[in-house]
Design a protein around this motif. Structure first.
Motif, short mmCIF file in Angstrom:
data_model
loop_
_atom_site.label_atom_id
_atom_site.label_comp_id
_atom_site.label_asym_id
_atom_site.label_seq_id
_atom_site.Cartn_x
_atom_site.Cartn_y
_atom_site.Cartn_z
N TYR A 40 0.84 -1.18 0.00
CA TYR A 40 0.00 0.00 0.00
C TYR A 40 0.88 1.24 0.00
O TYR A 40 1.75 1.39 0.85
CB TYR A 40 -0.91 0.03 1.23
CG TYR A 40 -1.74 1.29 1.28
CD1 TYR A 40 -2.92 1.39 0.54
CD2 TYR A 40 -1.32 2.40 1.99
CE1 TYR A 40 -3.66 2.56 0.52
CE2 TYR A 40 -2.07 3.58 1.99
CZ TYR A 40 -3.23 3.65 1.26
OH TYR A 40 -3.95 4.80 1.24
N TYR A 53 -2.08 -0.53 -9.83
CA TYR A 53 -2.83 -0.77 -8.61
C TYR A 53 -4.20 -1.31 -8.96
O TYR A 53 -4.70 -1.11 -10.06
CB TYR A 53 -2.92 0.48 -7.72
CG TYR A 53 -3.43 1.74 -8.38
CD1 TYR A 53 -4.78 2.09 -8.31
CD2 TYR A 53 -2.58 2.59 -9.07
CE1 TYR A 53 -5.24 3.24 -8.89
CE2 TYR A 53 -3.03 3.75 -9.64
CZ TYR A 53 -4.37 4.08 -9.56
OH TYR A 53 -4.84 5.23 -10.14
N ALA A 55 -8.34 -2.66 -7.70
CA ALA A 55 -9.55 -2.22 -7.00
C ALA A 55 -9.62 -2.89 -5.62
O ALA A 55 -9.11 -3.99 -5.43
CB ALA A 55 -10.78 -2.59 -7.82
N VAL A 56 -10.22 -2.19 -4.69
CA VAL A 56 -10.39 -2.70 -3.33
C VAL A 56 -11.89 -2.75 -3.04
O VAL A 56 -12.63 -1.82 -3.36
CB VAL A 56 -9.68 -1.78 -2.30
CG1 VAL A 56 -9.89 -2.30 -0.89
CG2 VAL A 56 -8.19 -1.67 -2.61
N GLN A 57 -12.33 -3.84 -2.43
CA GLN A 57 -13.76 -4.00 -2.14
C GLN A 57 -14.15 -3.10 -0.98
O GLN A 57 -13.54 -3.12 0.09
CB GLN A 57 -14.08 -5.45 -1.80
CG GLN A 57 -15.56 -5.72 -1.67
CD GLN A 57 -15.87 -7.20 -1.47
OE1 GLN A 57 -15.01 -7.98 -1.08
NE2 GLN A 57 -17.10 -7.58 -1.74
N ASN A 58 -15.21 -2.31 -1.20
CA ASN A 58 -15.71 -1.44 -0.13
C ASN A 58 -16.81 -2.14 0.66
O ASN A 58 -17.19 -3.28 0.38
CB ASN A 58 -16.16 -0.08 -0.68
CG ASN A 58 -17.40 -0.16 -1.56
OD1 ASN A 58 -18.10 -1.17 -1.62
ND2 ASN A 58 -17.67 0.92 -2.27
N PHE A 63 -16.10 -3.26 -5.93
CA PHE A 63 -14.65 -3.14 -6.09
C PHE A 63 -14.38 -1.78 -6.71
O PHE A 63 -14.83 -1.50 -7.82
CB PHE A 63 -14.10 -4.29 -6.93
CG PHE A 63 -14.04 -5.58 -6.15
CD1 PHE A 63 -12.91 -5.90 -5.42
CD2 PHE A 63 -15.13 -6.44 -6.13
CE1 PHE A 63 -12.86 -7.07 -4.68
CE2 PHE A 63 -15.09 -7.62 -5.40
CZ PHE A 63 -13.95 -7.93 -4.66
N THR A 89 -12.48 5.73 6.77
CA THR A 89 -12.07 4.43 6.25
C THR A 89 -13.27 3.49 6.25
O THR A 89 -14.03 3.45 7.20
CB THR A 89 -10.93 3.84 7.11
OG1 THR A 89 -9.85 4.76 7.10
CG2 THR A 89 -10.47 2.51 6.58
N ASN A 90 -13.43 2.75 5.17
CA ASN A 90 -14.50 1.78 5.02
C ASN A 90 -15.89 2.42 5.11
O ASN A 90 -16.80 1.91 5.75
CB ASN A 90 -14.36 0.63 6.02
CG ASN A 90 -15.02 -0.62 5.51
OD1 ASN A 90 -15.23 -0.80 4.31
ND2 ASN A 90 -15.36 -1.51 6.42
N TYR A 97 -14.22 4.93 -2.03
CA TYR A 97 -13.00 4.13 -1.90
C TYR A 97 -12.80 3.82 -0.42
O TYR A 97 -12.81 4.73 0.42
CB TYR A 97 -11.80 4.89 -2.48
CG TYR A 97 -10.56 4.04 -2.52
CD1 TYR A 97 -10.48 2.93 -3.36
CD2 TYR A 97 -9.47 4.33 -1.73
CE1 TYR A 97 -9.34 2.14 -3.40
CE2 TYR A 97 -8.32 3.54 -1.76
CZ TYR A 97 -8.27 2.46 -2.59
OH TYR A 97 -7.15 1.67 -2.63
N ILE A 99 -10.24 2.84 1.43
CA ILE A 99 -9.02 3.19 2.15
C ILE A 99 -8.78 4.69 1.98
O ILE A 99 -7.80 5.13 1.38
CB ILE A 99 -7.82 2.36 1.67
CG1 ILE A 99 -8.15 0.88 1.61
CG2 ILE A 99 -6.62 2.58 2.59
CD1 ILE A 99 -7.05 0.02 1.01
#
Length: 169
Positions: A40, A53, A55-58, A63, A89-90, A97, A99
């Motif tokens: 990160y 980079y 995708a991050v799951q929210n 994603f 965050t979250n 997003y 993060i």
């Protein structure tokens, strides 16, 4: 909850496996030189250094690829307490997003206590005011997210509490 219990939250977490590195440069270097590694780094660092980079799951199960809009969305409508300590965050907002975080500026409420002259205190207040108003236009071209207007309003109220020797400046 498992991550919170095993790793916790800190500026220097203790992960059960892996290699740590200091700062964006250090993390990027370790990831680049370690096959299959992930890490990160700050979004602006990843963009400006053309690092790939994902995708991050929210929390909503989507994603999301890191970008300024989804980061700003995470901050929209957040209730900011008087002491301003809040986490985005979250976020539960769809499309945000997960993060994301604010960047804080810490200043003495009474600038005389901070050993500044009154002129220096006024100059600091002018700079900080510019950052949360006019200066916001430069955020996205520099790969930073803009403050949502409701957050900027709260930041301005905090800034307006600045004093010098007990009197408003």
């Amino acid at each position: 909850s498992e991550f919170k219990n095993k790793v916790g939250a800190s500026n220097n977490p203790t992960f059960p496996v892996g290699t740590g590195a200091k700062g964006n440069d250090g993390v990027a270097g370790v990831v680049k030189s370690t096959p299959g590694a992930i890490g990160y780094v700050e979004l602006v660092y990843a963009k400006q250094n053309k690092l790939p980079y994902g995708a991050v799951q929210n929390r909503a199960g989507q994603f999301i690829v890191a970008d300024n809009g989804p980061a700003s969305l995470a901050a929209q409508g957040v209730v900011i307490p008087k002491d301003t300590r809040v986490s985005i965050t979250n976020s539960a907002k769809a499309g945000s997003y997960p993060i994301s975080s604010f960047t804080y500026v810490i200043f003495y409420q009474d600038q005389k206590y901070g050993n500044r002259t009154e002129a220096q205190a006024k100059a600091l207040k002018t700079l900080l005011n510019w950052m949360i108003t006019t200066g916001q236009q430069y955020n996205e071209p520099l790969d930073y997210a803009k403050l949502p207007s409701d957050v900027a309003t709260k930041a301005k109220a905090v800034l307006n509490s600045m004093t010098y020797g007990g009197k408003k400046i």
